[in-house]
Scaffold this active site. Structure first.
Site, short mmCIF file in Angstrom:
data_model
loop_
_atom_site.label_atom_id
_atom_site.label_comp_id
_atom_site.label_asym_id
_atom_site.label_seq_id
_atom_site.Cartn_x
_atom_site.Cartn_y
_atom_site.Cartn_z
N GLU A 1 -57.98 -35.35 17.36
CA GLU A 1 -57.10 -35.96 16.42
C GLU A 1 -55.82 -37.34 17.05
OE1 GLU A 1 -57.22 -33.27 17.15
OE2 GLU A 1 -57.92 -31.74 14.95
N HIS B 1 -52.31 -23.46 10.99
CA HIS B 1 -53.03 -24.41 10.06
C HIS B 1 -51.64 -24.95 9.57
CE1 HIS B 1 -56.99 -22.55 11.31
NE2 HIS B 1 -56.98 -24.01 10.92
#
Lengths: 367, 325
Positions: free
Chosen positions: B62, B131
């Site tokens: 990321e 998530h």
């Protein structure tokens, strides 16, 4: 090839100019003739004078916290000397010399360390990113920058600096992995100055070298004597040439030694001995070039005293110009944030101006 | 008008902007070859149509994805990168918060940072708290970033097209549930400017300020309350930064009552910002204390019944409205 011959896993380290001033002519890059060497030496002297003056200014309260480059002049100058105008330089925070060579003025760098953020306002054509305070994070957008060259089909190269401590960051791993996966035209240049503030290199990693880390990412790494100007130059030239030719990234570990404090806020006597420091003076990056050039009859103690004086004078003039340029303009802190001024910032800017007016100050600094 | 899910509308926006400007490229984890081959998803088919040069599947990194965006933006490209889920923003946050948001300022306005970071979000999938975690208030708290959170397919398309053309970094947060809620999307070219809220339903009694998926909850509650002759005015912020204060304040001045509704957790949530603006600038219009309807201050539970408890519902909204009537 340089990369195969100086395999970090085989503990080979590239060195060309010995501390005693002995040049390995077989390895010496042909374009780095005595004239070119003298020019780069001159830049190292300029850097040292600028650096010493910065320390003095800091001690006199005329400059804020400063990260000195003393001892790392060859790593700074030998690497940046290879870059073309179209190449990008992505600094960490101890690349004063590299940034100067790439076209950033000393005045701006002094301004930055004087606590004036306008010191990062580099001219458009100077392809240098601002100094990056969070350690190693510049490697990530440095790779992004170099990937853009690839996407655009342009052949400029990105040279990213970091320190030995920076290799301990997860960001370094992600950046190296991206560079290897996408074969970006990136050169990672580690100034291994043996200390991450107070933590020694041995406490950063169990790897025998930092250069060998490149192997895990699928591209070459090389360890060079970072106090050896021709060696730094040659390794960087090879890495940049390779990247420019589309052959992907490289990692250079320049083994040097930070002879000054981490920053002026640091006290290195708490973590290293006087004897160790004294020993390191023998490996001074300027001394060996000077010995070599003196042997070649290209300089004398007199010419060198004059050179130092001339560069000190330049640094003092740049410092004076920086001090004269210091201003605070509250408008700018609002204006530079977005391409336009959103309504909420316009409101906050107006509030700031009202406050200043109430206090009898102009919005542009002194009353 | 064409009925599309929000993912499809985003897909159209990406296609149109990529065709319009060769500097626009996409990067992210599995945005080219994904595990779900559904036409309802935002990047479906883009790899096939635009090629691997402009639709970049990346390593699972990321920070490096966000770094790619920042570096490429410096070099004049227009990156649109995807951070798979909102909570993974924490992994990319140095690049977004410390660099994307600050480099223009640091460089004295000389550099341009036209980049978009898309993030998927939203509870309701049983995907668990790592998530599902709405972090829009975190992002909104960082100066230098614009924050968009669309609620309808048409808004998503128009807002994303604006975001891609913006010279500033934009964080664009998409609730995945909305990928599967069809809505009309104009067929012709259009954009929706950032920083403009929209009144999604006119009303006279209570202003409900919301965004993203919670718009659906607000509209359902409004339908129910209308049967009792209580008219909610639903203000969809669409963009959190810049905040459209005018629309918000005008509505509160009209109704005199305010409920702010968001899915994110309560403490430090963006409802606090909305409330503060109203208290500062429309205090005299308020006829009753304002209310916040939000997720509780807990991680989003993975168990479906507990997750349903977590997500604000029309019942909770109606209760809050009734408290201040």
């Amino acid at each position: 090839m340089l990369w195969a011959e100086y395999d970090p896993l085989a503990h080979r380290r590239l060195a060309i100019l010995s501390p005693e001033g002995q040049m390995d002519e077989g390895l010496r890059p042909p374009e780095l003739d005595d004239g070119a060497l003298l020019n780069l030496y001159d830049r190292m002297v300029a850097l040292r004078q600028a650096d010493l003056l910065a320390l003095n200014l800091q001690r006199a309260g005329r400059l804020g916290t400063y990260a000195p480059t003393l001892g790392q002049e060859a790593a700074n100058i030998g690497s940046a000397a290879v870059l073309q105008a179209e190449d990008w330089l992505v600094p960490s925070f101890r690349e004063t010399g590299a940034m100067l060579l790439k076209g950033v003025s000393l005045k701006l760098l002094y301004l930055y360390w004087m606590g004036c953020e306008w010191g990062s306002h580099f001219p458009e054509e100077v392809r240098v990113l601002p100094i990056c305070a969070p350690v190693s994070t510049q490697t990530l957008h440095g790779v992004g920058l170099s990937w853009a060259a690839k996407l655009k089909g342009e052949n400029w190269v990105t040279l990213i600096y970091l320190g030995d401590g920076g290799t301990s960051k997860g960001d370094f791993h992600e950046a190296m992995n991206f560079a290897g996966t996408f074969q970006t035209p990136t050169v990672f240049f580690i100034q291994n100055n043996q200390f991450a503030i107070s933590v020694p290199r041995t406490r950063q990693t169990a790897s025998a070298t930092l250069a060998q880390k490149a192997i895990a990412y699928g591209f070459p790494g090389i360890q060079v004597d970072g106090n050896d100007l021709p060696a730094v130059y040659l390794a960087t030239r090879e890495a940049v040439t390779r990247a420019r030719a589309g052959q992907g990234p490289c990692l250079i570990e320049a083994q040097t030694y930070r002879r000054g404090p981490h920053t002026t806020a640091d006290d290195p006597t708490r973590y290293r001995s006087e004897a160790e420091l004294k020993e390191q003076e023998r490996f001074d990056p300027l001394l060996r070039v000077r010995r070599y050039l003196e042997n070649r009859g290209l300089m004398t103690p007199e010419t060198e005293a004059a050179r130092e004086a001339q560069h000190l004078k330049w640094a003092q003039e740049q410092a004076r110009e920086a001090e004269a340029a210091i201003s605070y303009n509250p408008d700018e802190i609002f204006d530079y944030h977005f391409a336009e001024l959103p309504p909420y910032l316009a409101e906050q800017k107006a509030y700031c101006q009202r406050l200043l007016t109430a206090k009898g100050e102009s919005a542009h600094g002194q009353a | 008008m064409q009925p599309l899910g929000m993912g499809q509308a985003i897909n159209q926006a990406l296609r149109e902007e990529m065709r319009r400007n060769p500097d626009v490229f996409l990067a992210g984890e599995g945005i080219g070859v994904g595990i779900h081959d559904s036409p309802m998803l935002p990047t479906a088919g883009l790899l096939k149509d635009f090629g691997a040069r402009r639709v970049k599947d990346t390593p699972v990194s990321e920070a490096a994805i966000a770094g790619l965006a920042v570096g490429a933006a410096v070099a004049g490209l227009r990156p649109v990168v995807e951070i798979m889920y909102n909570p993974f923003f924490t992994l990319a946050s140095d690049m977004i918060v410390n660099h994307a948001a600050k480099l223009r300022y640091l460089s004295g306005g000389k550099s341009s940072f036209p980049l978009v970071v898309r993030m998927k979000t939203g509870a309701g999938f049983g995907a668990g708290c790592q998530h599902s975690h709405n972090l829009e208030a975190w992002v909104a708290h960082c100066p230098g970033l614009k924050v968009v959170m669309p609620s309808t397919p048409a808004d998503a398309k128009g807002l994303l097209k604006s975001a891609i053309r913006e010279p500033n970094p934009v964080v664009f947060i998409e609730d995945m549930m909305l990928y599967f809620v069809p809505g009309p999307v104009p067929a012709e070219e259009y954009q929706i400017p950032l920083g403009q809220a929209e009144i999604k339903r006119q009303g006279t009694d209570v202003t409900v300020v919301t965004w993203s998926k919670m718009l659906l909850v607000a509209l359902k509650a409004a339908d129910q309350m209308a049967r009792e002759n209580i008219e909610l005015e639903i203000v969809d912020l669409r963009t959190l930064v810049p905040l459209d204060k005018e629309t918000l304040l005008a509505s509160v001045r009209k109704t005199g009552r305010l409920v702010v509704l968001h899915e994110a957790t309560r403490t430090g949530g963006f409802a606090g910002e909305v409330a503060a603006v109203v208290m500062e600038e429309a205090f005299e219009s308020l006829k009753a204390p304002l209310r916040r309807v939000t997720g509780p201050d807990i991680p989003v539970p993975v168990s479906p019944p507990l997750e349903r408890f977590y997500i604000p519902s029309e019942e909770k909204l109606i209760m809050a409205v009734q408290e201040i009537l």
